[in-house]
Scaffold this motif. Structure first.
Motif, short mmCIF file in Angstrom:
data_model
loop_
_atom_site.label_atom_id
_atom_site.label_comp_id
_atom_site.label_asym_id
_atom_site.label_seq_id
_atom_site.Cartn_x
_atom_site.Cartn_y
_atom_site.Cartn_z
N MET A 239 -29.46 1.11 -14.19
CA MET A 239 -29.07 0.32 -15.39
C MET A 239 -29.33 -0.97 -15.03
O MET A 239 -29.19 -1.59 -13.65
CB MET A 239 -27.43 0.62 -15.52
N THR A 240 -29.91 -1.87 -15.82
CA THR A 240 -30.35 -3.20 -15.62
C THR A 240 -29.28 -4.21 -16.07
O THR A 240 -28.29 -3.91 -16.54
CB THR A 240 -31.57 -3.64 -16.10
N GLU A 241 -29.60 -5.37 -15.44
CA GLU A 241 -28.53 -6.46 -15.91
C GLU A 241 -28.38 -6.62 -17.34
O GLU A 241 -27.32 -6.88 -17.92
CB GLU A 241 -28.92 -7.58 -15.21
N LYS A 242 -29.31 -6.51 -17.89
CA LYS A 242 -29.77 -6.54 -19.52
C LYS A 242 -28.85 -5.50 -20.03
O LYS A 242 -27.94 -5.66 -20.97
CB LYS A 242 -30.93 -6.64 -19.93
N GLU A 243 -28.76 -4.22 -19.60
CA GLU A 243 -28.14 -3.00 -20.26
C GLU A 243 -26.90 -3.43 -19.83
O GLU A 243 -25.81 -2.98 -20.58
CB GLU A 243 -28.46 -1.76 -19.24
N PHE A 244 -26.26 -4.06 -18.72
CA PHE A 244 -24.67 -4.26 -18.42
C PHE A 244 -24.22 -5.08 -19.56
O PHE A 244 -23.18 -4.85 -20.05
CB PHE A 244 -24.72 -5.12 -17.19
N GLU A 245 -25.06 -6.12 -20.05
CA GLU A 245 -24.60 -6.93 -21.05
C GLU A 245 -24.56 -6.55 -22.53
O GLU A 245 -23.47 -6.38 -23.23
CB GLU A 245 -25.33 -8.33 -21.04
N GLU A 246 -25.73 -5.57 -22.81
CA GLU A 246 -25.58 -5.05 -23.90
C GLU A 246 -24.88 -4.00 -24.24
O GLU A 246 -24.18 -3.86 -25.31
CB GLU A 246 -27.17 -4.48 -24.13
N ARG A 247 -24.45 -3.04 -23.25
CA ARG A 247 -23.34 -2.06 -23.14
C ARG A 247 -22.04 -2.54 -22.85
O ARG A 247 -20.96 -1.59 -22.96
CB ARG A 247 -24.12 -0.98 -22.48
N ASN A 248 -21.88 -3.90 -22.52
CA ASN A 248 -20.40 -4.42 -22.36
C ASN A 248 -19.74 -3.81 -21.36
O ASN A 248 -18.70 -3.21 -21.39
CB ASN A 248 -19.66 -4.17 -23.75
N VAL A 249 -20.21 -3.51 -19.94
CA VAL A 249 -19.88 -2.91 -18.88
C VAL A 249 -18.61 -3.59 -18.49
O VAL A 249 -18.81 -4.80 -18.29
CB VAL A 249 -20.86 -2.99 -17.83
N GLU A 250 -17.46 -2.71 -18.16
CA GLU A 250 -16.30 -3.49 -17.49
C GLU A 250 -15.73 -2.55 -16.47
O GLU A 250 -15.69 -1.36 -16.53
CB GLU A 250 -15.10 -3.41 -18.80
N PHE A 251 -15.68 -3.11 -15.26
CA PHE A 251 -15.37 -2.54 -13.95
C PHE A 251 -13.72 -2.73 -14.10
O PHE A 251 -13.15 -3.93 -14.24
CB PHE A 251 -15.72 -3.04 -12.90
N ILE A 252 -12.74 -1.62 -13.86
CA ILE A 252 -11.42 -1.74 -13.68
C ILE A 252 -10.91 -1.31 -12.05
O ILE A 252 -11.40 -0.16 -11.85
CB ILE A 252 -10.83 -0.91 -14.64
N VAL A 253 -10.44 -2.24 -11.47
CA VAL A 253 -9.90 -1.80 -10.10
C VAL A 253 -8.39 -1.64 -9.96
O VAL A 253 -7.65 -2.75 -10.44
CB VAL A 253 -10.52 -2.88 -9.05
N MET A 254 -8.05 -0.61 -9.22
CA MET A 254 -6.37 -0.69 -9.00
C MET A 254 -6.23 -0.48 -7.45
O MET A 254 -7.05 0.34 -7.16
CB MET A 254 -5.70 0.35 -9.96
N LEU A 255 -5.25 -1.17 -7.09
CA LEU A 255 -4.98 -1.02 -5.50
C LEU A 255 -3.46 -0.32 -5.26
O LEU A 255 -2.79 -0.88 -6.33
CB LEU A 255 -5.07 -2.23 -4.71
N LYS A 256 -3.24 0.50 -4.62
CA LYS A 256 -1.84 0.87 -4.42
C LYS A 256 -1.59 0.73 -2.92
O LYS A 256 -2.69 1.28 -2.01
CB LYS A 256 -1.90 2.29 -4.70
N ALA A 257 -0.43 0.26 -2.49
CA ALA A 257 -0.17 -0.05 -1.14
C ALA A 257 1.07 0.07 -0.67
O ALA A 257 2.11 0.04 -1.71
CB ALA A 257 -0.64 -1.58 -0.80
N PHE A 258 1.69 0.38 0.43
CA PHE A 258 2.81 0.35 0.91
C PHE A 258 3.31 -1.05 1.60
O PHE A 258 2.89 -1.51 2.36
CB PHE A 258 3.47 1.58 1.72
N ASP A 259 4.36 -1.73 1.05
CA ASP A 259 4.90 -3.11 1.61
C ASP A 259 5.78 -2.66 2.74
O ASP A 259 6.67 -2.25 2.34
CB ASP A 259 5.30 -3.74 0.42
#
Length: 310
Positions: A239-259
């Motif tokens: 996938m190219t940078e242009k395709e990232f924009e055209e296809r509205n790419v969104e990354f979602i990151v989640m962290l889980k940790a013990f405090d």
């Protein structure tokens, strides 16, 4: 059957259809960009959640407003019963009498009772008894809310404002950086990275869990660069940078940790859209050895160097 399994696997509960290019499923602060409408008023009410999650300023303002409203209400009841049913009152005008009943109400609801003003007669004593009981219950509830706010662990994990597409091994990779700016120790930090983008020729979106170079670190005292290798198995492959924009790419990151300090499990999340991704860049190293210690410059979380992609 296989198609059904794939569809079920890709269902993240974030709605598959996106009518707008500007739609973002998860905001940068981790909140979901979803608003529910036409919900009955009483079904929307969740006092405990609101009081525990609101800011400290709004919490104390809410407690103060509630305190004054209750005392105004009971002061009005004492005025309606008649100030002659309260001993030790010297007010002549209505304002003076209301002021005295207000402060008597404040002393009663807190069970303070200075002793100058006291109820006489059945009606005044019944109201005072009800107010005392209400005060005990209310302050017990307020104490519980206060403890709940203090005991509720709030992680302040910082995410880099940008993600980068950088050279990685024999190909490229998508990378973001995270750091814990506080002194509390986070253990067994797990990362989960997913991506969504619009299907070609459709308004529907598809979701994929992404394989990470490392999805868990036992200790988190420094900076962690989370890396997704963009290889032949990646849905982002070629996938190219242009395709990232055209296809509205969104990354979602989640962290889980013990405090370790609160002995609670913490969750944190954020997201990155196509315009927040820098292509041909690699994060610069933030560590510096000095005085026998490793110093991490958190202010440089977003710094990067330009690199040629594979």
């Amino acid at each position: 059957m296989e198609e059904h399994k794939e569809k079920k696997f890709n269902d993240f509960g974030l709605a598959e259809k996106s009518e707008s290019d500007g739609y973002r499923a998860v905001n940068k602060d981790g909140s979901f960009n979803i608003t529910k409408t036409n919900v009955p008023f009483f079904e929307r009410l969740n006092f405990f959640h609101n009081l525990v999650t609101m800011s400290w300023f709004h919490f104390f303002v809410s407690i103060l407003i509630g305190y004054f409203i209750v005392n105004f209400l009971f002061a009005g009841i004492y005025m309606w019963i008649g100030v002659e049913n309260l001993t030790g009152t010297y007010g002549i005008t209505n304002l003076e009498q209301f002021t005295e009943t207000f402060f008597f109400s404040a002393q009663t609801i807190t069970t303070l009772g200075y002793g100058r003003v006291a109820p006489i007669g059945l009606a005044a004593n019944i109201v005072a008894a009800i107010e005392s009981m209400l005060g005990l219950l209310t302050f017990a509830l307020a104490t519980g809310l206060l403890y709940g706010r203090f005991s509720k662990s709030r992680t302040k994990i910082k995410y880099s404002d940008i993600g980068v597409i950088a050279p990685y091994l024999n190909g490229n990779g998508f990378m973001i950086r995270v750091v814990n700016p506080q002194n509390n120790e986070l253990l067994e930090v797990n990362a989960d990275l997913s991506v969504s983008f619009r299907k070609e020729g459709s308004q529907h979106r598809e979701f994929h869990n992404l394989k990470l170079e490392r999805n868990m670190v036992f200790f988190f005292p420094s900076v962690w660069t989370i890396v997704h290798p963009i290889d032949e198995m990646s849905p982002l492959y070629k996938m190219t940078e242009k395709e990232f924009e055209e296809r509205n790419v969104e990354f979602i990151v989640m962290l889980k940790a013990f405090d370790e300090s609160s002995s609670q499990t913490l969750y944190s999340r954020s997201s990155y859209r196509a315009e927040e991704i820098v292509w041909g860049a690699k994060f610069t190293y933030l560590g510096q050895h000095k005085d026998g210690k490793l110093h991490i410059d958190v202010s440089g979380l977003n710094t990067y160097d330009q690199r040629d992609l594979q």
